[in-house]
Motif scaffolding. Structure first.
Motif, PDB file in Angstrom:
ATOM      1  N   HIS A   1       2.902  11.665 -15.817  1.00 41.28           N
ATOM      2  CA  HIS A   1       1.880  10.841 -16.458  1.00 41.28           C
ATOM      3  C   HIS A   1       2.408   9.842 -17.483  1.00 41.28           C
ATOM      4  O   HIS A   1       1.761   8.832 -17.748  1.00 41.28           O
ATOM      5  CB  HIS A   1       0.842  11.724 -17.167  1.00 41.28           C
ATOM      6  CG  HIS A   1       0.195  12.724 -16.281  1.00 41.28           C
ATOM      7  ND1 HIS A   1      -0.676  12.383 -15.278  1.00 41.28           N
ATOM      8  CD2 HIS A   1       0.309  14.087 -16.247  1.00 41.28           C
ATOM      9  CE1 HIS A   1      -1.092  13.471 -14.669  1.00 41.28           C
ATOM     10  NE2 HIS A   1      -0.506  14.526 -15.232  1.00 41.28           N
TER      11      HIS A   1
ATOM     12  N   PHE B   1       3.530   0.342 -10.914  1.00 43.13           N
ATOM     13  CA  PHE B   1       2.224   0.503 -10.283  1.00 43.13           C
ATOM     14  C   PHE B   1       1.338  -0.705 -10.570  1.00 43.13           C
ATOM     15  O   PHE B   1       0.752  -1.290  -9.655  1.00 43.13           O
ATOM     16  CB  PHE B   1       1.552   1.793 -10.773  1.00 43.13           C
ATOM     17  CG  PHE B   1       0.210   2.027 -10.149  1.00 43.13           C
ATOM     18  CD1 PHE B   1       0.099   2.666  -8.928  1.00 43.13           C
ATOM     19  CD2 PHE B   1      -0.945   1.598 -10.786  1.00 43.13           C
ATOM     20  CE1 PHE B   1      -1.141   2.878  -8.345  1.00 43.13           C
ATOM     21  CE2 PHE B   1      -2.188   1.799 -10.208  1.00 43.13           C
ATOM     22  CZ  PHE B   1      -2.286   2.446  -8.985  1.00 43.13           C
ATOM     23  N   ASN B   2       1.254  -1.091 -11.831  1.00 45.62           N
ATOM     24  CA  ASN B   2       0.406  -2.230 -12.207  1.00 45.62           C
ATOM     25  C   ASN B   2       0.894  -3.532 -11.572  1.00 45.62           C
ATOM     26  O   ASN B   2       0.088  -4.376 -11.174  1.00 45.62           O
ATOM     27  CB  ASN B   2       0.318  -2.353 -13.724  1.00 45.62           C
ATOM     28  CG  ASN B   2      -0.492  -1.223 -14.327  1.00 45.62           C
ATOM     29  OD1 ASN B   2      -1.366  -0.642 -13.690  1.00 45.62           O
ATOM     30  ND2 ASN B   2      -0.184  -0.881 -15.566  1.00 45.62           N
TER      31      ASN B   2
ATOM     32  N   ASP C   1       0.827  -1.209   0.000  1.00 49.77           N
ATOM     33  CA  ASP C   1       0.000   0.000   0.000  1.00 49.77           C
ATOM     34  C   ASP C   1       0.860   1.257   0.000  1.00 49.77           C
ATOM     35  O   ASP C   1       0.549   2.232  -0.690  1.00 49.77           O
ATOM     36  CB  ASP C   1      -0.942   0.016   1.207  1.00 49.77           C
ATOM     37  CG  ASP C   1      -2.138  -0.902   1.031  1.00 49.77           C
ATOM     38  OD1 ASP C   1      -2.414  -1.335  -0.111  1.00 49.77           O
ATOM     39  OD2 ASP C   1      -2.804  -1.172   2.043  1.00 49.77           O
TER      40      ASP C   1
ATOM     41  N   VAL D   1      -0.242  -3.422  -7.943  1.00 45.39           N
ATOM     42  CA  VAL D   1      -1.691  -3.635  -7.850  1.00 45.39           C
ATOM     43  C   VAL D   1      -1.974  -5.137  -7.811  1.00 45.39           C
ATOM     44  O   VAL D   1      -2.773  -5.618  -6.993  1.00 45.39           O
ATOM     45  CB  VAL D   1      -2.435  -2.959  -9.024  1.00 45.39           C
ATOM     46  CG1 VAL D   1      -3.871  -3.459  -9.134  1.00 45.39           C
ATOM     47  CG2 VAL D   1      -2.400  -1.451  -8.884  1.00 45.39           C
TER      48      VAL D   1
ATOM     49  N   LEU E   1       2.187   1.787  -3.455  1.00 47.18           N
ATOM     50  CA  LEU E   1       1.132   2.260  -4.356  1.00 47.18           C
ATOM     51  C   LEU E   1       0.810   3.739  -4.121  1.00 47.18           C
ATOM     52  O   LEU E   1       0.583   4.480  -5.080  1.00 47.18           O
ATOM     53  CB  LEU E   1      -0.128   1.397  -4.211  1.00 47.18           C
ATOM     54  CG  LEU E   1      -0.006   0.002  -4.812  1.00 47.18           C
ATOM     55  CD1 LEU E   1      -1.185  -0.864  -4.402  1.00 47.18           C
ATOM     56  CD2 LEU E   1       0.102   0.077  -6.330  1.00 47.18           C
ATOM     57  N   VAL E   2       0.800   4.170  -2.874  1.00 46.36           N
ATOM     58  CA  VAL E   2       0.553   5.595  -2.589  1.00 46.36           C
ATOM     59  C   VAL E   2       1.677   6.444  -3.181  1.00 46.36           C
ATOM     60  O   VAL E   2       1.422   7.459  -3.841  1.00 46.36           O
ATOM     61  CB  VAL E   2       0.413   5.835  -1.076  1.00 46.36           C
ATOM     62  CG1 VAL E   2       0.474   7.326  -0.744  1.00 46.36           C
ATOM     63  CG2 VAL E   2      -0.883   5.239  -0.557  1.00 46.36           C
TER      64      VAL E   2
ATOM     65  N   THR F   1       1.447   6.530  -6.920  1.00 42.82           N
ATOM     66  CA  THR F   1       0.321   7.372  -7.321  1.00 42.82           C
ATOM     67  C   THR F   1       0.714   8.841  -7.288  1.00 42.82           C
ATOM     68  O   THR F   1       0.431   9.592  -8.232  1.00 42.82           O
ATOM     69  CB  THR F   1      -0.895   7.119  -6.406  1.00 42.82           C
ATOM     70  OG1 THR F   1      -1.319   5.770  -6.573  1.00 42.82           O
ATOM     71  CG2 THR F   1      -2.046   8.048  -6.738  1.00 42.82           C
TER      72      THR F   1
ATOM     73  N   LEU G   1       3.077   9.482 -10.179  1.00 45.91           N
ATOM     74  CA  LEU G   1       2.407   9.457 -11.481  1.00 45.91           C
ATOM     75  C   LEU G   1       1.448  10.627 -11.676  1.00 45.91           C
ATOM     76  O   LEU G   1       1.141  10.987 -12.812  1.00 45.91           O
ATOM     77  CB  LEU G   1       1.681   8.119 -11.669  1.00 45.91           C
ATOM     78  CG  LEU G   1       2.614   6.957 -11.984  1.00 45.91           C
ATOM     79  CD1 LEU G   1       1.912   5.611 -11.785  1.00 45.91           C
ATOM     80  CD2 LEU G   1       3.181   7.076 -13.390  1.00 45.91           C
ATOM     81  N   ASP G   2       1.004  11.233 -10.591  1.00 42.54           N
ATOM     82  CA  ASP G   2       0.174  12.434 -10.722  1.00 42.54           C
ATOM     83  C   ASP G   2       0.921  13.560 -11.421  1.00 42.54           C
ATOM     84  O   ASP G   2       0.304  14.433 -12.037  1.00 42.54           O
ATOM     85  CB  ASP G   2      -0.298  12.918  -9.345  1.00 42.54           C
ATOM     86  CG  ASP G   2      -1.441  12.082  -8.791  1.00 42.54           C
ATOM     87  OD1 ASP G   2      -2.031  11.283  -9.542  1.00 42.54           O
ATOM     88  OD2 ASP G   2      -1.730  12.233  -7.593  1.00 42.54           O
TER      89      ASP G   2
END
Length: 86
Positions: A33, A42-43, A19, A46, A22-23, A26, A29-30
């Motif tokens: 992109h 990331f994938n 987790d 997940v 992933l945070v 994220t 990636l914000d």
């Protein structure tokens, strides 16, 4: 509170680590992109999280409610301890 096996804590720690990754990905990636390597990471995580989540829930019950985790029979959402209690 009942004694939990070491595996409970190991799986919970693995979920927390994934987790965290992933945070962080994220947030990255914000602002980046088009970074395909980060998207691939990331994938990957997940899928790792889903694997750990399924394993944890199959042994110790749901992690989340409101349709995020299936329930066993009988209804097992009210079975303690919940992950945030350990």
């Amino acid at each position: 509170m009942k004694q939990l096996p070491p595996e409970y804590y190991q799986l919970l720690e693995q979920l927390q680590a994934v987790d965290f990754v992933l945070v962080e990905l994220t947030l990255y990636l914000d602002t980046h992109h088009y970074d395909q390597d980060a998207i691939n990471q990331f994938n990957h995580y997940v899928k790792e999280r889903e694997k750990f989540k399924k394993l944890f829930e199959s042994k110790y019950g749901p992690l989340l409610q409101y349709g995020n985790s299936p329930s066993g029979s009988p209804w097992d959402w009210d079975s303690a301890p919940w992950p945030w209690q350990v």
